[in-house]
Design a protein around this motif. Structure first.
Motif, short mmCIF file in Angstrom:
data_model
loop_
_atom_site.label_atom_id
_atom_site.label_comp_id
_atom_site.label_asym_id
_atom_site.label_seq_id
_atom_site.Cartn_x
_atom_site.Cartn_y
_atom_site.Cartn_z
N ASP A 90 5.39 -12.73 -6.94
CA ASP A 90 4.65 -11.64 -7.71
C ASP A 90 5.34 -10.31 -7.47
O ASP A 90 5.03 -9.76 -6.12
N PHE A 94 5.37 -6.57 -7.45
CA PHE A 94 4.09 -5.69 -7.98
C PHE A 94 4.63 -4.26 -7.26
O PHE A 94 5.30 -4.33 -6.35
N CYS A 119 0.21 0.40 -9.56
CA CYS A 119 0.35 -0.28 -10.87
C CYS A 119 -0.94 -0.92 -11.25
O CYS A 119 -1.47 -1.73 -10.77
N CYS A 171 -0.82 -4.57 -12.32
CA CYS A 171 -0.55 -5.30 -10.98
C CYS A 171 -1.94 -5.70 -10.18
O CYS A 171 -2.11 -6.72 -10.01
N LEU A 174 -3.72 -8.30 -12.17
CA LEU A 174 -3.07 -9.76 -11.93
C LEU A 174 -3.58 -10.30 -10.44
O LEU A 174 -3.52 -11.44 -10.44
N LYS A 181 3.69 -12.27 -2.78
CA LYS A 181 3.60 -10.80 -3.28
C LYS A 181 4.74 -10.15 -2.62
O LYS A 181 4.93 -10.07 -1.27
N ASP A 235 6.21 -6.31 -2.88
CA ASP A 235 5.98 -4.65 -3.12
C ASP A 235 7.38 -4.28 -3.50
O ASP A 235 8.20 -4.06 -2.58
N VAL A 290 6.73 -3.70 -13.62
CA VAL A 290 5.92 -4.59 -12.81
C VAL A 290 4.43 -4.63 -13.64
O VAL A 290 4.28 -3.75 -14.28
N PRO A 291 3.77 -5.60 -13.32
CA PRO A 291 4.02 -6.97 -12.68
C PRO A 291 5.01 -7.70 -13.23
O PRO A 291 5.17 -7.94 -14.54
N THR A 292 6.20 -8.50 -12.33
CA THR A 292 6.94 -9.52 -12.91
C THR A 292 6.65 -10.66 -12.07
O THR A 292 6.67 -10.60 -10.91
N LEU A 293 6.48 -11.83 -12.91
CA LEU A 293 6.24 -13.17 -12.11
C LEU A 293 7.52 -13.87 -12.08
O LEU A 293 8.06 -13.82 -13.34
N SER A 328 6.96 -10.90 -17.55
CA SER A 328 6.45 -9.78 -16.95
C SER A 328 5.10 -9.28 -17.87
O SER A 328 4.73 -9.92 -18.78
#
Length: 100
Positions: A17, A19, A23, A26, A29, A48, A50, A68-71, A84
């Motif tokens: 993640d 993040f 955000c 984020c 999520l 995670k 940052d 962000v967030p992008t998984l 995203s």
């Protein structure tokens, strides 16, 4: 960066993640990912990252995180899935299970 690469090269599925603390999506999520971990247990590792503290990783040609967030889901160093934005718990679980 090397420890990150070691983690995503694991034989286990690893959900990353990307993040930022500032955000809003984020923050939305975060509890979803906790529920995913609670549901799937040891079958998934969730990391995670940052983006403000890891800018080199975020902007590397390999990952190119623009928002962000992008998984990202990895297994043995290979990216299997990328998404995203806020993703519903059921969709994340379904995606992870499809690669198990």
């Amino acid at each position: 960066m090397e420890s990150f690469k070691a983690l995503i090269n694991s034989k286990d599925l690893v959900l990353v993640d990307f993040f930022a603390t500032w955000c809003g999506p984020c923050q939305m999520l975060a509890p979803i990912l906790k529920e995913v971990k609670d549901t799937l247990g040891d079958s998934i590792k969730i990391i995670k990252v940052d983006v403000d503290k890891n800018q080199a990783l975020m902007s590397s040609p390999e990952f190119q995180v623009k928002g962000v967030p992008t998984l990202m889901l990895f297994k043995q160093g290979k990216m299997l899935w990328r998404q995203s934005g806020v993703v519903p718990k059921e969709e994340i679980i379904r995606t992870i299970k499809s690669f198990q």
